[in-house]
Every structure is written in structure tokens, then in C-alpha cells.
Design a protein around this motif. Structure first.
Motif, PDB file in Angstrom:
ATOM      1  N   ILE A  75      -6.382  11.064  -7.960  1.00  0.00           N
ATOM      2  CA  ILE A  75      -6.418  12.418  -7.394  1.00  0.00           C
ATOM      3  C   ILE A  75      -5.009  12.855  -7.008  1.00  0.00           C
ATOM      4  O   ILE A  75      -4.235  12.081  -6.453  1.00  0.00           O
ATOM      5  N   SER A  76      -4.687  14.121  -7.312  1.00  0.00           N
ATOM      6  CA  SER A  76      -3.358  14.647  -6.994  1.00  0.00           C
ATOM      7  C   SER A  76      -3.232  14.864  -5.482  1.00  0.00           C
ATOM      8  O   SER A  76      -4.089  15.510  -4.880  1.00  0.00           O
ATOM      9  N   VAL A  77      -2.182  14.283  -4.874  1.00  0.00           N
ATOM     10  CA  VAL A  77      -1.983  14.421  -3.422  1.00  0.00           C
ATOM     11  C   VAL A  77      -0.529  14.784  -3.113  1.00  0.00           C
ATOM     12  O   VAL A  77       0.384  14.370  -3.817  1.00  0.00           O
ATOM     13  N   ASP A  78      -0.334  15.575  -2.045  1.00  0.00           N
ATOM     14  CA  ASP A  78       0.997  16.045  -1.653  1.00  0.00           C
ATOM     15  C   ASP A  78       1.870  14.920  -1.118  1.00  0.00           C
ATOM     16  O   ASP A  78       3.087  14.966  -1.225  1.00  0.00           O
ATOM     17  N   TRP A  79       1.235  13.925  -0.479  1.00  0.00           N
ATOM     18  CA  TRP A  79       2.015  12.931   0.251  1.00  0.00           C
ATOM     19  C   TRP A  79       2.558  11.794  -0.621  1.00  0.00           C
ATOM     20  O   TRP A  79       3.332  10.995  -0.149  1.00  0.00           O
ATOM     21  N   MET A  80       2.164  11.728  -1.875  1.00  0.00           N
ATOM     22  CA  MET A  80       2.695  10.674  -2.753  1.00  0.00           C
ATOM     23  C   MET A  80       4.025  11.166  -3.337  1.00  0.00           C
ATOM     24  O   MET A  80       4.168  11.408  -4.526  1.00  0.00           O
ATOM     25  N   ASP A  81       5.009  11.368  -2.426  1.00  0.00           N
ATOM     26  CA  ASP A  81       6.246  12.053  -2.812  1.00  0.00           C
ATOM     27  C   ASP A  81       7.487  11.238  -2.463  1.00  0.00           C
ATOM     28  O   ASP A  81       8.533  11.793  -2.123  1.00  0.00           O
ATOM     29  N   SER A  82       7.372   9.897  -2.520  1.00  0.00           N
ATOM     30  CA  SER A  82       8.489   9.034  -2.108  1.00  0.00           C
ATOM     31  C   SER A  82       9.764   9.347  -2.884  1.00  0.00           C
ATOM     32  O   SER A  82       9.721   9.676  -4.073  1.00  0.00           O
ATOM     33  N   THR A  83      10.900   9.228  -2.196  1.00  0.00           N
ATOM     34  CA  THR A  83      12.210   9.412  -2.835  1.00  0.00           C
ATOM     35  C   THR A  83      12.507   8.184  -3.709  1.00  0.00           C
ATOM     36  O   THR A  83      11.808   7.164  -3.623  1.00  0.00           O
ATOM     37  N   GLN A  84      13.559   8.269  -4.503  1.00  0.00           N
ATOM     38  CA  GLN A  84      13.939   7.137  -5.369  1.00  0.00           C
ATOM     39  C   GLN A  84      14.173   5.870  -4.550  1.00  0.00           C
ATOM     40  O   GLN A  84      13.748   4.783  -4.928  1.00  0.00           O
ATOM     41  N   GLU A  85      14.861   6.025  -3.405  1.00  0.00           N
ATOM     42  CA  GLU A  85      15.150   4.860  -2.549  1.00  0.00           C
ATOM     43  C   GLU A  85      13.864   4.242  -2.009  1.00  0.00           C
ATOM     44  O   GLU A  85      13.711   3.017  -1.966  1.00  0.00           O
ATOM     45  N   GLU A  86      12.922   5.111  -1.586  1.00  0.00           N
ATOM     46  CA  GLU A  86      11.654   4.631  -1.023  1.00  0.00           C
ATOM     47  C   GLU A  86      10.808   3.935  -2.095  1.00  0.00           C
ATOM     48  O   GLU A  86      10.192   2.893  -1.835  1.00  0.00           O
ATOM     49  N   VAL A  87      10.795   4.505  -3.305  1.00  0.00           N
ATOM     50  CA  VAL A  87      10.047   3.896  -4.423  1.00  0.00           C
ATOM     51  C   VAL A  87      10.626   2.521  -4.756  1.00  0.00           C
ATOM     52  O   VAL A  87       9.891   1.538  -4.919  1.00  0.00           O
ATOM     53  N   ALA A  88      11.960   2.431  -4.841  1.00  0.00           N
ATOM     54  CA  ALA A  88      12.618   1.161  -5.191  1.00  0.00           C
ATOM     55  C   ALA A  88      12.292   0.074  -4.162  1.00  0.00           C
ATOM     56  O   ALA A  88      12.044  -1.085  -4.513  1.00  0.00           O
ATOM     57  N   PHE A  89      12.248   0.466  -2.893  1.00  0.00           N
ATOM     58  CA  PHE A  89      11.940  -0.457  -1.800  1.00  0.00           C
ATOM     59  C   PHE A  89      10.515  -1.009  -1.945  1.00  0.00           C
ATOM     60  O   PHE A  89      10.263  -2.212  -1.834  1.00  0.00           O
ATOM     61  N   TRP A  90       9.566  -0.108  -2.239  1.00  0.00           N
ATOM     62  CA  TRP A  90       8.147  -0.479  -2.414  1.00  0.00           C
ATOM     63  C   TRP A  90       7.969  -1.379  -3.645  1.00  0.00           C
ATOM     64  O   TRP A  90       7.248  -2.372  -3.614  1.00  0.00           O
ATOM     65  N   GLN A  91       8.648  -1.012  -4.740  1.00  0.00           N
ATOM     66  CA  GLN A  91       8.546  -1.810  -5.973  1.00  0.00           C
ATOM     67  C   GLN A  91       9.080  -3.224  -5.766  1.00  0.00           C
ATOM     68  O   GLN A  91       8.507  -4.201  -6.262  1.00  0.00           O
ATOM     69  N   GLU A  92      10.178  -3.327  -5.009  1.00  0.00           N
ATOM     70  CA  GLU A  92      10.765  -4.641  -4.744  1.00  0.00           C
ATOM     71  C   GLU A  92       9.771  -5.521  -3.975  1.00  0.00           C
ATOM     72  O   GLU A  92       9.622  -6.711  -4.255  1.00  0.00           O
ATOM     73  N   MET A  93       9.048  -4.902  -3.027  1.00  0.00           N
ATOM     74  CA  MET A  93       8.029  -5.641  -2.276  1.00  0.00           C
ATOM     75  C   MET A  93       6.899  -6.112  -3.196  1.00  0.00           C
ATOM     76  O   MET A  93       6.421  -7.249  -3.093  1.00  0.00           O
ATOM     77  N   MET A  94       6.477  -5.227  -4.132  1.00  0.00           N
ATOM     78  CA  MET A  94       5.382  -5.570  -5.050  1.00  0.00           C
ATOM     79  C   MET A  94       5.756  -6.753  -5.946  1.00  0.00           C
ATOM     80  O   MET A  94       4.918  -7.578  -6.307  1.00  0.00           O
ATOM     81  N   LEU A  95       7.053  -6.826  -6.294  1.00  0.00           N
ATOM     82  CA  LEU A  95       7.516  -7.871  -7.220  1.00  0.00           C
ATOM     83  C   LEU A  95       7.805  -9.207  -6.535  1.00  0.00           C
ATOM     84  O   LEU A  95       7.876 -10.237  -7.195  1.00  0.00           O
ATOM     85  N   ALA A  96       7.999  -9.169  -5.213  1.00  0.00           N
ATOM     86  CA  ALA A  96       8.400 -10.393  -4.499  1.00  0.00           C
ATOM     87  C   ALA A  96       7.357 -10.754  -3.442  1.00  0.00           C
ATOM     88  O   ALA A  96       7.566 -10.544  -2.249  1.00  0.00           O
ATOM     89  N   ALA A  97       6.207 -11.275  -3.889  1.00  0.00           N
ATOM     90  CA  ALA A  97       5.120 -11.615  -2.967  1.00  0.00           C
ATOM     91  C   ALA A  97       5.590 -12.621  -1.920  1.00  0.00           C
ATOM     92  O   ALA A  97       6.389 -13.520  -2.212  1.00  0.00           O
ATOM     93  N   ASN A  98       5.100 -12.448  -0.696  1.00  0.00           N
ATOM     94  CA  ASN A  98       5.369 -13.351   0.429  1.00  0.00           C
ATOM     95  C   ASN A  98       6.829 -13.383   0.884  1.00  0.00           C
ATOM     96  O   ASN A  98       7.217 -14.258   1.649  1.00  0.00           O
ATOM     97  N   GLU A  99       7.631 -12.419   0.427  1.00  0.00           N
ATOM     98  CA  GLU A  99       9.038 -12.380   0.850  1.00  0.00           C
ATOM     99  C   GLU A  99       9.319 -11.101   1.631  1.00  0.00           C
ATOM    100  O   GLU A  99       8.886 -10.022   1.241  1.00  0.00           O
ATOM    101  N   TRP A 100      10.072 -11.234   2.717  1.00  0.00           N
ATOM    102  CA  TRP A 100      10.495 -10.042   3.455  1.00  0.00           C
ATOM    103  C   TRP A 100      11.557  -9.301   2.644  1.00  0.00           C
ATOM    104  O   TRP A 100      12.536  -9.893   2.207  1.00  0.00           O
ATOM    105  N   ILE A 101      11.364  -8.005   2.444  1.00  0.00           N
ATOM    106  CA  ILE A 101      12.349  -7.153   1.775  1.00  0.00           C
ATOM    107  C   ILE A 101      12.970  -6.259   2.841  1.00  0.00           C
ATOM    108  O   ILE A 101      12.258  -5.547   3.555  1.00  0.00           O
ATOM    109  N   GLU A 102      14.285  -6.295   2.967  1.00  0.00           N
ATOM    110  CA  GLU A 102      14.964  -5.501   3.999  1.00  0.00           C
ATOM    111  C   GLU A 102      15.450  -4.168   3.436  1.00  0.00           C
ATOM    112  O   GLU A 102      15.880  -4.104   2.288  1.00  0.00           O
ATOM    113  N   GLY A 103      15.376  -3.146   4.274  1.00  0.00           N
ATOM    114  CA  GLY A 103      15.831  -1.833   3.812  1.00  0.00           C
ATOM    115  C   GLY A 103      16.429  -0.999   4.930  1.00  0.00           C
ATOM    116  O   GLY A 103      16.189  -1.238   6.113  1.00  0.00           O
TER     117      GLY A 103
END
Length: 349
Positions: A314-342
């Protein structure tokens, strides 16, 4: 300290069609109405007409009632939006900058079929004079479209720090094109330091499955350079939701740090009930607020997600992360059980 590792669990609700919860669309309706009320403040400029004409208004500060008043008198020679019908349906809108959301917008009534509208209306803001003097007034004129695709007709921006408050007369001002700061939303709101971690289901032990469902851990460390709303600083706290869920179960917050534009929170929040596939449809929204008795003021926020514009199809207004925010989230998805700092800049949401 008690807050240092306060862990708050919440069953992340997945939006599925089922007889017990009702349809997907009814679940999302409440979410979009919540987001929509905030997002209307930042409504886009859909028109392509050139700014022209003038606006007549006066400014005053009522010391007794602690009220800033914008007396909007009239406009002349506005641009025509609907060429075929030769019409514009104008109204005037005001904000106090740098933070549109903090004091909200005010607007006049809409005058139909005229490029010379007469309003004679007073737009009022309850605000301390000291706070008002660090603001700018943004006054803009818009054509009202029944479908919500309003067209920008021109604006004027006034620095209230240098305004002559003895001047209470109505004056004419030329309407100007959109300023770059308004278009790009450039306003510095501060920077949040945080870490996040995803713990997949069953990844911490074989039997019994530990954890039984996935968990997202959010460690809010500190925020630097918040907007200084008072001479003493701000009394700030951080709110957290995992969208699309805006229920009380999803809502968590830190304690309030008083009189500090560089607050240290050191607060950990844990959301459980996550499945790995939820990570592409969910969004962690962290917002910073100034705490006051009557109302909390929005200072800025971040949204951590894939920024696809979609959640569970479903199309939603709030799924509007910036490039930096997306990269941070993707890094977390790729590194299970590891703290990602931002270190992420706060923005208007």
C-alpha cells in the motif's frame, strides 16, 4: 541509571487480511489519517504559474494576550491559474520559520474567482515575544483546488528580529517566487547519534527457539545542536513508533532532558514480533520534541526504512527515508546480531 538499558518490548503487528482483524485497507486507514494530518503542513507546490501581484498586511504583537497578529487585508493582480476559465480561488497561508510544524499554519478563507481578493482577516499565534523574535514570518498566497492540488501564487518572508514593532499600518508587499530554503527544506535541526541491531528469530539459541520472533533494538544515544527555543535551552525527549503501527503498543519514549540543546538519552528500546520479511515494509520513526505543559513542540525526526513509498503493498506517505536513512537500515538488515552505529541529521517529517 534506570533509563540506561530500559528495554521495552512490543509485539509488532503484521498487517494481514484475516477474519479477526478485518481487511488490510481498514487497518491502514487509521495510519494514513494520522500521518496525513502532519504531512498536510508540507503540502507540495503543484502549480506552475509565475508569482505576480502584491499583498497588503500589517503585523502587531498584543503584549497583554501574548499574541502575534497578522492582519491580512487584500491581494492585487494575482496570477491566473485556470487559463480556460480565467480564474483563481486564492487564500493566504502563514507559518513561523524555521520550524513550520512547531506553531502550525494559519490560513484565511478562500475567495472564489478573483485575482483581487479582499480578506480583512486576522491570523493569530499564541507565542512569547522573546521566541517570536528568533522566527521569520512566511506568508504565501495559494490557489485552492478542490482535489487538493493547490497552486503557489507567491510569497513574502519577513525576519521578525529586525521588524519595526511600532509600525502597525497596513503595507503593500510584492509577492516573490518560492525561496530556495522553502523548496529544499533546508533548515538545520540537529543530529542524532544512535545504534540499531536486528536479531533474527532463533538466532541466539537452538532450543527453545531464542528469540521466538525477530527483534529490532534501537539505542538512542544523544542529539546535538537542537533548535534553541528559549534562553535556557530546550526540555527534550524522543518518541518512537514502528510504522505502520501507530497504536499505544508501538509508542515508546525516552525521559525528558531539561535545559539542554545537546541532550544525552542513552536509552534502549526493543521491539519484538518481527519477521525478517517485515523489515522491508516497516519503518522506525524517531522524533524529537520540546516538552511544555500545554503542548509538545516538534523539533525534528528521522525515519529508518527502505524508503520505497510502499508498506505491505500500500502506498504510504511515511515511507520516505533519505538516502542516509535507507543506507543505515540496509546495513542493519545485512549484519544480523551486530550493532550498526549512525549519525543522522534531523529533518521535517
Amino acid at each position: 541509571e534506570s533509563d540506561t538499558a530500559s528495554e521495552i518490548s512490543f509485539q509488532f503487528s503484521r498487517h494481514k487480511k484475516s477474519p479477526s482483524t478485518g481487511s488490510h485497507s481498514s487497518d491502514m486507514a487509521s495510519v494514513s489519517s494520522v500521518s496525513g494530518s502532519v504531512l498536510s503542513i508540507y503540502s507540495g507546490d503543484f502549480g506552475s504559474v509565475d508569482a505576480q501581484g502584491t499583498v497588503e498586511f500589517a503585523l502587531d504583537y498584543d503584549e497583554k494576550n501574548r499574541e502575534f497578529q497578522v492582519h491580512v487585508s487584500q491581494c492585487k493582480d494575482l496570477a491566473v491559474v485556470d487559463e480556460k476559465k480565467g480564474r483563481s480561488d486564492p487564500y493566504v497561508k502563514t507559518y513561523l520559520l524555521p520550524d513550520k510544524a512547531r506553531m502550525g499554519k494559519r490560513k484565511t478563507s478562500v475567495k472564489k474567482r478573483t485575482v483581487n481578493p479582499i480578506y480583512n482577516e486576522v491570523l493569530r499565534y499564541k507565542i512569547e515575544k522573546m521566541v517570536l523574535l528568533i522566527q521569520k514570518l512566511n506568508l504565501s498566497v495559494w490557489h485552492n483546488d478542490p482535489l487538493g492540488r493547490n497552486s503557489f501564487l507567491g510569497e513574502i518572508e519577513i525576519d521578525l528580529a529586525s521588524w519595526d514593532w511600532n509600525n502597525r499600518k497596513l503595507n503593500w508587499y510584492p509577492l516573490k517566487p518560492r525561496s530556495l530554503s522553502a523548496v529544499n527544506g533546508v533548515d538545520h535541526r540537529g543530529v542524532m547519534s544512535l545504534s540499531i541491531k536486528y536479531v533474527p528469530p532463533g538466532s541466539l539459541g537452538k532450543w527453545p527457539k531464542n528469540p521466538p520472533s525477530g527483534e529490532v533494538h534501537i539505542w538512542v544515544k544523544d542529539v546535538k545542536d537542537l533548535l534553541q527555543l528559549r534562553p535556557s535551552g530546550v526540555d527534550s525527549f524522543v518518541k518512537c513508533y514502528v510504522l505502520p503501527d501507530t497504536s499505544k503498543k508501538s509508542y515508546q519514549k525516552t525521559r525528558v532532558i531539561k535545559r539542554d540543546t545537546n541532550p544525552v538519552f542513552n536509552h534502549t528500546i526493543v521491539y519484538d514480533g518481527f519477521h525478517t520479511e517485515d523489515l522491508k515494509d516497516a519503518c522506525v520513526e524517531l522524533t524529537v520534541w520540546d516538552h511544555e505543559k500545554l503542548t509538545n513542540h516538534f523539533l525534528g525526526g528521522i525515519r529508518l526504512g527502505l524508503g520505497t513509498g510502499l508498506s505491505y503493498g500500500i502506498s504510504v506517505d511515511w515511507m520516505d527515508s533519505t538516502q542516509e536513512e535507507v543506507a543505515f537500515w540496509q546495513e542493519m538488515m545485512l549484519a544480523a546480531n551486530e550493532w550498526i552505529e549512525g549519525l543522522l541529521p534531523l529533518r521535517s517529517l
